[in-house]
Design a protein around this motif. Structure first.
Motif, PDB file in Angstrom:
ATOM      1  N   GLY A  56       0.785  -1.238   0.000  1.00  0.00           N
ATOM      2  CA  GLY A  56       0.000   0.000   0.000  1.00  0.00           C
ATOM      3  C   GLY A  56       0.814   1.283   0.000  1.00  0.00           C
ATOM      4  N   MET A  57       2.105   1.168  -0.370  1.00  0.00           N
ATOM      5  CA  MET A  57       2.935   2.380  -0.380  1.00  0.00           C
ATOM      6  C   MET A  57       3.435   2.695  -1.791  1.00  0.00           C
ATOM      7  SD  MET A  57       5.120   1.852   3.110  1.00  0.00           S
ATOM      8  CE  MET A  57       4.913   0.108   3.363  1.00  0.00           C
ATOM      9  N   GLY A  58       3.560   3.973  -2.077  1.00  0.00           N
ATOM     10  CA  GLY A  58       4.165   4.381  -3.343  1.00  0.00           C
ATOM     11  C   GLY A  58       5.672   4.505  -3.172  1.00  0.00           C
ATOM     12  N   VAL A  59       6.361   4.772  -4.279  1.00  0.00           N
ATOM     13  CA  VAL A  59       7.810   4.963  -4.188  1.00  0.00           C
ATOM     14  C   VAL A  59       8.242   6.195  -4.984  1.00  0.00           C
ATOM     15  CG1 VAL A  59       8.755   2.670  -3.716  1.00  0.00           C
ATOM     16  CG2 VAL A  59       8.137   3.264  -6.029  1.00  0.00           C
ATOM     17  N   VAL A  60       9.413   6.675  -4.619  1.00  0.00           N
ATOM     18  CA  VAL A  60      10.103   7.701  -5.398  1.00  0.00           C
ATOM     19  C   VAL A  60      11.496   7.126  -5.641  1.00  0.00           C
ATOM     20  CG1 VAL A  60      10.899  10.088  -5.474  1.00  0.00           C
ATOM     21  CG2 VAL A  60       8.807   9.535  -4.232  1.00  0.00           C
ATOM     22  N   LEU A  61      11.880   7.067  -6.902  1.00  0.00           N
ATOM     23  CA  LEU A  61      13.171   6.451  -7.236  1.00  0.00           C
ATOM     24  C   LEU A  61      14.203   7.533  -7.516  1.00  0.00           C
ATOM     25  CD1 LEU A  61      11.930   3.656  -9.678  1.00  0.00           C
ATOM     26  CD2 LEU A  61      12.464   3.442  -7.245  1.00  0.00           C
ATOM     27  N   THR A  62      15.424   7.290  -7.046  1.00  0.00           N
ATOM     28  CA  THR A  62      16.480   8.259  -7.314  1.00  0.00           C
ATOM     29  C   THR A  62      17.800   7.542  -7.530  1.00  0.00           C
ATOM     30  OG1 THR A  62      17.383  10.388  -6.588  1.00  0.00           O
ATOM     31  CG2 THR A  62      17.122   8.752  -4.891  1.00  0.00           C
ATOM     32  N   GLN A  63      18.483   7.946  -8.612  1.00  0.00           N
ATOM     33  CA  GLN A  63      19.796   7.364  -8.877  1.00  0.00           C
ATOM     34  C   GLN A  63      20.834   8.194  -8.140  1.00  0.00           C
ATOM     35  OE1 GLN A  63      21.595   8.013 -12.692  1.00  0.00           O
ATOM     36  NE2 GLN A  63      22.535   5.987 -12.731  1.00  0.00           N
ATOM     37  N   LEU A  64      21.649   7.540  -7.325  1.00  0.00           N
ATOM     38  CA  LEU A  64      22.636   8.279  -6.543  1.00  0.00           C
ATOM     39  C   LEU A  64      23.681   8.915  -7.446  1.00  0.00           C
ATOM     40  CD1 LEU A  64      22.949   5.738  -3.638  1.00  0.00           C
ATOM     41  CD2 LEU A  64      21.859   7.977  -3.579  1.00  0.00           C
ATOM     42  N   GLY A  65      24.198  10.044  -6.980  1.00  0.00           N
ATOM     43  CA  GLY A  65      25.215  10.748  -7.767  1.00  0.00           C
ATOM     44  C   GLY A  65      24.903  12.218  -7.760  1.00  0.00           C
ATOM     45  N   GLU A  66      25.946  13.042  -7.760  1.00  0.00           N
ATOM     46  CA  GLU A  66      25.777  14.490  -7.780  1.00  0.00           C
ATOM     47  C   GLU A  66      27.006  15.078  -8.441  1.00  0.00           C
ATOM     48  OE1 GLU A  66      26.100  15.222  -3.144  1.00  0.00           O
ATOM     49  OE2 GLU A  66      25.148  13.348  -3.619  1.00  0.00           O
ATOM     50  N   HIS A  67      26.893  16.301  -8.918  1.00  0.00           N
ATOM     51  CA  HIS A  67      28.008  17.025  -9.524  1.00  0.00           C
ATOM     52  C   HIS A  67      28.639  16.262 -10.696  1.00  0.00           C
ATOM     53  CE1 HIS A  67      27.782  20.139  -6.501  1.00  0.00           C
ATOM     54  NE2 HIS A  67      27.681  19.197  -5.592  1.00  0.00           N
ATOM     55  N   THR A  68      27.867  16.070 -11.768  1.00  0.00           N
ATOM     56  CA  THR A  68      28.442  15.477 -12.984  1.00  0.00           C
ATOM     57  C   THR A  68      29.410  16.474 -13.606  1.00  0.00           C
ATOM     58  OG1 THR A  68      26.510  16.278 -14.125  1.00  0.00           O
ATOM     59  CG2 THR A  68      26.556  13.932 -13.638  1.00  0.00           C
ATOM     60  N   ASP A  69      30.405  15.957 -14.340  1.00  0.00           N
ATOM     61  CA  ASP A  69      31.482  16.814 -14.857  1.00  0.00           C
ATOM     62  C   ASP A  69      31.212  17.386 -16.237  1.00  0.00           C
ATOM     63  OD1 ASP A  69      32.856  16.147 -12.641  1.00  0.00           O
ATOM     64  OD2 ASP A  69      33.957  14.497 -13.582  1.00  0.00           O
ATOM     65  N   SER A  70      30.356  16.748 -17.025  1.00  0.00           N
ATOM     66  CA  SER A  70      30.254  17.186 -18.418  1.00  0.00           C
ATOM     67  C   SER A  70      28.810  17.122 -18.910  1.00  0.00           C
ATOM     68  CB  SER A  70      31.097  16.256 -19.295  1.00  0.00           C
ATOM     69  OG  SER A  70      30.470  14.989 -19.361  1.00  0.00           O
ATOM     70  N   PRO A  71      28.502  17.924 -19.947  1.00  0.00           N
ATOM     71  CA  PRO A  71      27.153  17.863 -20.521  1.00  0.00           C
ATOM     72  C   PRO A  71      26.819  16.454 -21.016  1.00  0.00           C
ATOM     73  CG  PRO A  71      28.349  19.766 -21.363  1.00  0.00           C
ATOM     74  CD  PRO A  71      29.327  18.978 -20.557  1.00  0.00           C
ATOM     75  N   THR A  72      27.817  15.727 -21.511  1.00  0.00           N
ATOM     76  CA  THR A  72      27.544  14.368 -22.005  1.00  0.00           C
ATOM     77  C   THR A  72      27.057  13.478 -20.868  1.00  0.00           C
ATOM     78  OG1 THR A  72      29.417  14.749 -23.442  1.00  0.00           O
ATOM     79  CG2 THR A  72      28.571  12.495 -23.369  1.00  0.00           C
TER      80      THR A  72
END
Ligand code: FDA
Length: 316
Positions: A56-72
């Motif tokens: 009976g619970m929903g979820v919120v998914l998040t991929q760990l990681g912060e401060h990417t170095d490049s637009p690619t």
């Protein structure tokens, strides 16, 4: 006092590449991390989401990681989340995603990165007919608060279905809420997880808790007047969340209007209890390999966790 020193030490450690190498190289700490995440793969998070949905619970998914170095790299994160949205739809999961703008190309010190970041968020948040969910934007360190608000405002103005995390420990948040009022914002209120100077954030926990209560009540009153979406309370402080839900019902909001969001692995029994009572509960499930800084923030939130981790190491 000892707790706040420990918190500061842990948050400072979250930026240490040396400590990261030590922690990552030990199988035993990887095991301790599993307390807070079902696994590193997206499929682990989706499976956990299916299990939570059955309860009976929903979820919120998040991929760990912060401060990417490049637009690619930032484009790759956007593409990844687009595939996550397809997987969510394919499984019919009650799930949303939550993103960090520095993962989607917001670069500290480079204001020109904002335009591309707005486009990437919009690629995820433009409403699709089959998708009623909004994309949640996490709030990171205070040097990024202003720009995060601006990205939120721009995505909102362009028709993106987005919600924004606001942090009760910041002195500026009450004013930010006023500023967002004309947008009828969707807000996830949290206490705040980063190390901030005292002129920026309340240093004492009791002041943070008091501000959370004040802001939560203000959000509820705004929602009751149609000036905000019903708020999301992102907290494990169940007594505080219950007090706010009671205020919401006193203000005439439907019992299921507001949501409580908690992190995977923290107060699981309370999550299930609230859901069984009919409260709308969602669990934020993280996955991915870049868990070090995030794990240190979880330890800092409750330094007793450090002793659990050490006991796990000692116990093999
Ligand atoms: P508080 O710290 O008062 O804890 C209340 C009780 O919960 C504690 O007594 C303890 O029992 C339990 N608890 C809390 N944290 C625990 C832990 N790590 N381990 C074990 N028990 C714990 N922050 C941010 O700066 N930006 C963001 O975008 C987000 N996003 C976000 C989303 C969601 C869904 C949640 C739940 C939290 C965040 N946060 C966040 C983190 C948030 O700012 C805060 O650091 C934590 O939620 C801890 O604060 P609480 O509100 O839970 O209260």
């Amino acid at each position: 006092m000892a707790m706040s020193i420990m918190r500061r030490v842990l948050l400072a450690g979250s930026h240490s590449p040396w400590l990261e190498r030590q922690v990552r190289s030990r199988a035993i700490t990887r095991q301790a991390v599993r307390r807070f995440m079902p696994g590193e793969e997206l499929s682990d998070a989706l499976d956990a989401g299916s299990a939570l949905a059955q309860r009976g619970m929903g979820v919120v998914l998040t991929q760990l990681g912060e401060h990417t170095d490049s637009p690619t790299q930032a484009d790759a994160v956007r593409d990844h989340y687009q595939s996550v949205l397809r997987d969510i739809a394919a499984r019919g999961l009650p799930a949303a995603i939550s993103v960090k703008l520095t993962q989607l190309g917001l670069v500290l010190g480079d204001p020109t990165s904002d335009d591309a970041c707005v486009e990437r968020v919009l690629a995820l948040a433009r409403p699709a007919p089959a998708r009623g969910e909004r994309v949640w934007i996490d709030m990171e360190e205070s040097p990024l608060t202003e720009r995060t608000l601006r990205v939120y405002e721009r995505v909102h103005a362009a028709g993106g279905r987005v919600g924004l995390c606001l942090q009760a420990y910041l002195r500026r948040t009450a004013a930010d809420l006023e500023r967002l009022r004309p947008l009828r914002p969707a807000v996830r209120l949290v206490k705040g997880a980063y190390r901030e100077p005292p002129d920026v954030a309340f240093p004492a926990k009791r002041d943070v808790d008091a501000n959370y209560r004040t802001l939560g009540m203000r959000l509820i009153e705004m929602a009751a007047r149609g000036e905000a979406e019903p708020p999301v309370f992102g907290t494990h402080d169940v007594a505080l969340a219950r007090a706010l839900l009671a205020h919401a019902s006193a203000q005439g909001l439907a019992p299921t209007a507001c949501e409580i969001h908690m992190l995977y692995g923290i107060r699981g029994a309370e999550q299930a209890r609230l859901a069984a009572e009919g409260v709308r509960v969602r669990v934020l499930v993280s996955y991915g390999r870049a868990w070090f800084a995030w794990y240190m923030r979880r330890l800092a939130e409750r330094p007793a966790n450090v002793w659990f981790a050490i006991r796990g190491v000692a116990g093999g």
